[in-house]
Design an enzyme around this catalytic site. Structure first.
Site, short mmCIF file in Angstrom:
data_model
loop_
_atom_site.label_atom_id
_atom_site.label_comp_id
_atom_site.label_asym_id
_atom_site.label_seq_id
_atom_site.Cartn_x
_atom_site.Cartn_y
_atom_site.Cartn_z
N HIS A 7 0.48 -1.08 0.54
CA HIS A 7 -0.59 0.20 0.08
C HIS A 7 0.79 1.43 -0.01
O HIS A 7 0.06 2.64 0.08
CB HIS A 7 -0.93 -0.55 1.60
CG HIS A 7 -0.44 0.47 2.84
ND1 HIS A 7 -0.53 -1.34 3.49
CD2 HIS A 7 -0.06 1.32 3.35
CE1 HIS A 7 0.24 -0.25 4.21
NE2 HIS A 7 0.59 1.21 4.27
N ASP A 11 0.24 -7.71 2.02
CA ASP A 11 0.67 -6.13 1.87
C ASP A 11 1.80 -5.92 1.70
O ASP A 11 2.80 -5.32 2.10
CB ASP A 11 0.06 -5.42 2.85
CG ASP A 11 0.17 -4.20 2.72
OD1 ASP A 11 0.03 -3.93 1.37
OD2 ASP A 11 -0.32 -3.69 3.26
N SER A 29 4.44 2.65 8.35
CA SER A 29 4.58 1.27 7.16
C SER A 29 5.50 1.06 6.84
O SER A 29 5.93 1.75 5.90
CB SER A 29 3.66 1.96 6.64
OG SER A 29 2.96 0.60 5.67
#
Length: 552
Positions: free
Chosen positions: A163, A200, A283
């Site tokens: 993402h 992911d 992230s």
């Protein structure tokens, strides 16, 4: 007759009659004030000018640097150079949303983004650091995002979250050694090698003429609840930020619900949970143990404010390594095995007792036509209890085993049917291909209002009616009853049997119509296990679900 006393002259009259005396009085008063002020000022100045003896004061000496014994700083020195800052750009595109419609609704949920569910509010991915006013809202503006990553190959291969780079037109990577400001401030251009949306995980690469520093991946199975860990990354764009915490849980899932076909959208996401402070921009950064090994990749946070609230989630390094190895392969994609079944993720203890797999197993809800299970003769309601002789604990265990197998290989499945042990040799298929063969979601187009009956209201707390023919055709069932009402606080409400469900079995007794339903329900007694096999017209391809509990 006495004359009145003359009145005293006013100050004004006295001043007018004796101007000289008045002037001398004022001058005298001013002189006294000036003289007093001078004396006081001289005394103060004298005090300020008086020197204080400080010969006995000792200067502060800065001691030699001391290395503390917690080891955090040494770990950061070792791992930090391999942690990178990632920023992306998404070029403006023509908005596909018509004026007046709300953006952000999930596919299939209409225009009202309030239907996205509570989990969308709580579990947020770290697009962190998006600049105000740069989101692509159809106004021609450019969208920017920030994230983190870490180098695993000195030739420039970097692991991050999908993402972070998803839909990006440009990706830039800034190394810890790159100077701030100046030419190339954004960093070095990177290209995507491969992505896996189901975990992911993404692999990107930058060009380099010299070997780059790398991290060392550890075995995430060794991480224990209570172990110290460090999170390193670029929260809010602040590169090389370090926070410390502990592993607070393992094998944690973020339940975002099934997709239109009843398949969990995050079936392969099982996280290490940590209370190390993680914020937007972290992230893709590493979660490091006290040996300096990366045991996870920071992926998501539980938050109501887009800031850290002490609950973060990291993808285990064992999963990261497995996916990475496939993404750098010739096909640059992850191929997972499947036997072509769907199953209910969690079942009540009453269900496991009724179907005889209280010690572990998976009850099949749907058999995919053309899949390995269908060709081997497996059926809905069969209970898979072993794979190649190894006992299966639950659905996660089954998926982990089957998905890791090579497409085209054969596996021996042990299963229960009507309580009897059976085995079948099943060929492993490509999970992505089998999933694409599933029927797409159909909306519930039944507008009939069936006649209700009262059987089961007292014991179960539900009202049912005959199943409309259109619904039966849609679900592919020959019989059953439709739940038309659930009394709040009742047994059925407590076990989450919902209005609109079609009951096809109760305690392994087929329910063909209202009469067979009443017969089974009337025989139920207090403390009996009650297990419903139900179908949902809103998800006709979802297959059977199993709902159960013990009657009070």
């Amino acid at each position: 007759m006495e004359s009145p006393n003359p009145s005293k002259p006013s100050i004004f009259e006295r001043t007018r009659n004796h101007p000289l005396a008045t002037s001398f009085t004022l001058l005298a008063t001013l002189s006294v004030g000036i003289l007093a002020g001078s004396v006081l000022t001289r005394n103060v100045s004298g005090m300020e000018q008086q020197k204080v003896d400080s010969s006995d004061a000792r200067p502060i000496v800065i001691p030699n640097p001391t290395t503390l014994g917690n080891g955090f700083s040494q770990i950061v020195k070792t791992v930090g150079p391999a942690v990178v800052n990632i920023n992306t750009e998404q070029m403006p595109k023509q908005s596909a949303v018509k004026p007046g419609r709300r953006r952000g609704a999930r596919p299939g949920t209409g225009d009202d983004d309030s239907q996205q569910g509570d989990m969308q509010d709580f579990f947020n991915k770290f697009f962190g650091g998006q600049n105000p006013g740069t989101d692509d809202d159809g106004d021609g503006s450019e969208r920017r995002a920030l994230g983190s990553g870490y180098i695993v190959d000195p030739r420039g291969y970097i692991i991050t979250n999908n993402h972070v780079v998803d839909k990006a037109d440009k990706i830039f990577v800034k190394l810890a050694s790159d100077p701030e400001g100046g030419p190339g401030e954004q960093g070095r251009p990177a290209k995507v090698i491969g992505v896996d949306k189901e975990t992911d995980i993404a692999v990107i690469k930058i060009e380099t003429t010299t070997p780059l520093p790398t991290v060392k991946l550890g075995n995430s199975d060794g991480a224990q609840v209570g172990d110290w860990v460090l999170a390193i990354g670029s929260p809010f764009g602040l590169s090389q930020t370090v926070s410390a915490g502990i592993v607070s849980a393992k094998n944690r899932s973020i339940d975002e619900g099934p997709n239109a076909s009843g398949v969990a959208t995050n079936q392969f996401q099982r996280f290490i949970q940590t209370d190390a402070a993680i914020n937007p921009g972290n992230s893709g950064g590493p979660l490091v143990d006290m040996a300096g090994n990366v045991v996870g990749m920071n992926t998501a946070i539980y938050t109501q404010s887009m800031g850290s609230q002490g609950v973060g989630f990291a993808m285990p390094s064992n999963t990261v390594a497995s996916v990475y190895n496939m993404l750098i392969g010739p096909e640059h994609k992850v191929i997972r095995g499947s036997i072509g079944i769907q199953f209910q993720g969690a079942t009540a203890s009453a269900v496991t007792r009724m179907y005889g797999f209280k010690n572990g197993g998976v009850i099949i809800s749907v058999i995919t036509p053309g899949g390995g299970a269908a060709k081997a003769g497996l059926q809905p309601q069969d209970v898979i209890v072993s794979v190649d002789g190894r006992a299966i604990k639950d659905g996660d265990d089954l998926v982990a085993d089957i998905s890791s197998r090579k497409v085209g290989s054969t596996v021996k499945i042990g299963y229960l049917r009507d309580g009897k042990q059976n085995t079948a040799n099943v060929t492993i298929g490509d999970r992505a291909k089998l999933a694409s063969d599933l029927a797409k979601d159909d909306s519930d187009d039944s507008n009939s209002t069936p006649q209700e009956v009262d059987a089961g209201v007292g014991k179960l707390g539900i009202k049912v009616s005959a199943i409309p023919s259109a619904v039966a055709t849609k679900l592919g069932v020959k019989g059953g009853v439709l739940v038309t009402d659930v009394r709040p606080g009742s047994f059925s409400d407590e076990i989450s049997l919902s209005k609109g469900a079609v009951i096809t079995e109760i305690n392994r007794h087929p329910i063909t119509d209202e009469s067979s339903y009443r017969t089974v329900v009337n025989a139920l007694k207090s403390n009996d296990d009650v297990v419903f096999v139900v179908r949902y017209p809103s998800s006709p391809t979802r297959g059977s679900s199993y709902v159960g509990g013990t009657l009070p």
